[in-house]
Design a protein around this motif. Structure first.
Motif, mmCIF file in Angstrom:
data_model
loop_
_atom_site.group_PDB
_atom_site.id
_atom_site.type_symbol
_atom_site.label_atom_id
_atom_site.label_comp_id
_atom_site.label_asym_id
_atom_site.label_seq_id
_atom_site.Cartn_x
_atom_site.Cartn_y
_atom_site.Cartn_z
ATOM 1 N N VAL A 56 15.563 0.196 4.522
ATOM 2 C CA VAL A 56 14.396 0.676 5.261
ATOM 3 C C VAL A 56 14.555 2.148 5.611
ATOM 4 C CG1 VAL A 56 13.002 0.382 7.362
ATOM 5 C CG2 VAL A 56 13.875 -1.623 6.126
ATOM 6 N N TYR A 57 15.732 2.532 6.074
ATOM 7 C CA TYR A 57 15.980 3.916 6.468
ATOM 8 C C TYR A 57 16.872 4.568 5.416
ATOM 9 C CZ TYR A 57 14.094 2.430 10.938
ATOM 10 O OH TYR A 57 13.270 1.936 11.920
ATOM 11 N N GLY A 58 16.294 5.470 4.614
ATOM 12 C CA GLY A 58 17.085 6.113 3.580
ATOM 13 C C GLY A 58 16.228 7.005 2.715
ATOM 14 N N GLU A 59 16.867 7.769 1.851
ATOM 15 C CA GLU A 59 16.166 8.681 0.958
ATOM 16 C C GLU A 59 15.690 7.946 -0.292
ATOM 17 O OE1 GLU A 59 15.333 11.474 2.060
ATOM 18 O OE2 GLU A 59 16.685 11.666 3.785
ATOM 19 N N SER A 60 14.944 8.637 -1.123
ATOM 20 C CA SER A 60 14.118 7.986 -2.142
ATOM 21 C C SER A 60 14.880 7.202 -3.196
ATOM 22 C CB SER A 60 13.239 9.029 -2.825
ATOM 23 O OG SER A 60 14.033 10.029 -3.423
ATOM 24 N N THR A 61 16.018 7.670 -3.663
ATOM 25 C CA THR A 61 16.749 6.937 -4.700
ATOM 26 C C THR A 61 18.106 6.456 -4.188
ATOM 27 O OG1 THR A 61 17.521 9.056 -5.597
ATOM 28 C CG2 THR A 61 15.608 8.043 -6.660
#
Length: 397
Positions: A56-61
């Motif tokens: 849920v909480y994180g960058e795109s890849t």
């Protein structure tokens, strides 16, 4: 008719308080859970044809970065985000790929690296996805912060007004789940509390006290899903667990039209998904032995009893008092300790539930083993909204 799909390997990390393990970043979490799942299945990562990675909480890849810890094989990697149902959504997609014949083996993996304290917004320059739900609830109950306990606490208050449910009945769920987690080495908490301690804990939003609320957590979970021919080819029938039924449902008109806090936290979605899964699997609630459900708050566990058909609407409090949701009762609900005590790293939760139920059906859950477990049910919900319900049974029975 869709082909069969099986869980052939599961793995997870211990769930931890955010920041407790120094320098424990999400690639390391994913490596641990994924490596454990592959070892459990007895296969190499090169046999996996697709990967669905939830957070849920994180960058795109971040999904690619996480599974690159397992190998660089060029397979499709899909990043998944469905709020608190993210892990089970990755499981749903992996199962769909196998059942549909697109691949014979897929990985579902989820992780979360969280900040301490209540959940907050990441982007402040756009409408929050829960805004419609919160505005609808504010017409029923005066708005309070933080939003999550406000929403589920309001649902509990509504249940109390409608059916006479008591704060003690909600607190008994906290007692049960903390007691169950004492036998789970993967759980964030393993402390046992008496009812008066649960009730006397700091209030978050009445009737919820802190010991009835899931914590923020770091951790990862993983499952390997395979088709029937793959199971036969690798001689995995003795450990494989069939996904006998599975459904994902998103918000329905009643979510907003019912003017009900219980509907706004997803009871209607759960009810529809459970009905579909029972039909797919050819079972009913009375056939189920062990359940992992989304007890983000004790109020939601009780509401979910009714939505899953374990008891009639309004009878959840009586079910709690009967003792039928713990060892020696009709079902064992959340033998892992549930989200309240095991922890709730959002992207990993649904896959940790899958791991627990796989171990239960194999008879390898140790001190928390449910005797004779043959049918298992999983429920994972994310507001905003999506619910995934899954039924499992051993492949060789």
């Amino acid at each position: 008719m869709a082909a069969k799909a099986y869980v052939i390997g599961v793995g997870m990390t211990k769930f931890e308080k955010p920041g407790r393990r120094e320098d424990w970043d999400y690639p390391a979490m994913a490596r641990e859970a994924g490596t454990n799942a592959l070892a459990d299945a007895g296969i190499e990562y090169s046999r996996v044809r697709q990967a669905y990675v939830g957070y849920v909480y994180g960058e795109s890849t971040s999904g690619q970065r996480s599974v690159y810890e397992l190998g660089l094989t060029g397979i499709p990697v899909v990043n998944v985000n469905n709020n608190c149902s993210t892990g089970s959504t990755a499981l749903f997609l992996a199962t769909q790929a196998v059942r549909g014949g697109a691949v014979d083996c897929a990985l579902a993996l989820g992780f979360e690296k969280m900040q301490p304290g209540s959940l907050g917004a990441t982007f402040e320059d756009r409408e929050q996805p829960m805004m419609r739900h919160l505005l609808a609830l504010a017409e029923l109950e005066e708005f309070a912060m933080p939003p999550a306990p406000y929403m589920f606490g309001a649902a509990g208050r509504e249940h109390m007004r409608r059916y006479g449910t008591t704060a003690e009945q909600f607190a008994k769920i906290g007692v049960k789940n903390h007691r169950h987690s004492a036998n789970n080495p993967y759980a964030q908490f393993q402390d046992v509390y008496e009812l008066d301690e649960i009730l006397a804990a700091p209030e978050v939003y009445a009737p919820l006290t802190r010991l009835q609320c899931s914590p923020t957590s770091d951790g990862s979970g993983a499952a390997i899903i395979a088709g029937e021919s793959f199971v036969d080819e690798h001689g995995l029938a003795d450990q494989a667990v069939e996904i006998a039924g599975q459904s994902m449902v998103t918000d329905l008109p009643g979510t907003f039209e019912d003017r009900s806090a219980i509907s706004l936290v997803g009871a209607g979605m759960t009810r529809v998904a459970a009905r579909q899964v029972y039909e797919q699997a050819g079972i009913g609630p009375s056939d189920v032995d062990v359940i992992e459900l989304h007890d983000c708050f004790s109020t939601n566990e009780l509401i979910t009893y009714e939505a899953l058909g374990l008891c009639a609407e309004g009878e959840g409090g009586k079910l709690v008092d009967s003792g039928d949701t713990t060892y020696g009762g009709r079902w064992v609900v959340n033998p892992s300790g549930g989200l309240i005590s095991k922890g709730h790293p959002l992207g990993a939760t649904g896959l940790a539930q899958c791991a627990e139920l796989t171990w239960q059906l194999r008879g390898t859950a140790g001190g928390r083993q449910v005797p004779g477990a043959e049918v298992a049910l999983q429920h994972n919900i994310g507001l905003g909204g999506a619910v995934v319900v899954t039924a499992y049974r051993p492949a060789n029975r």
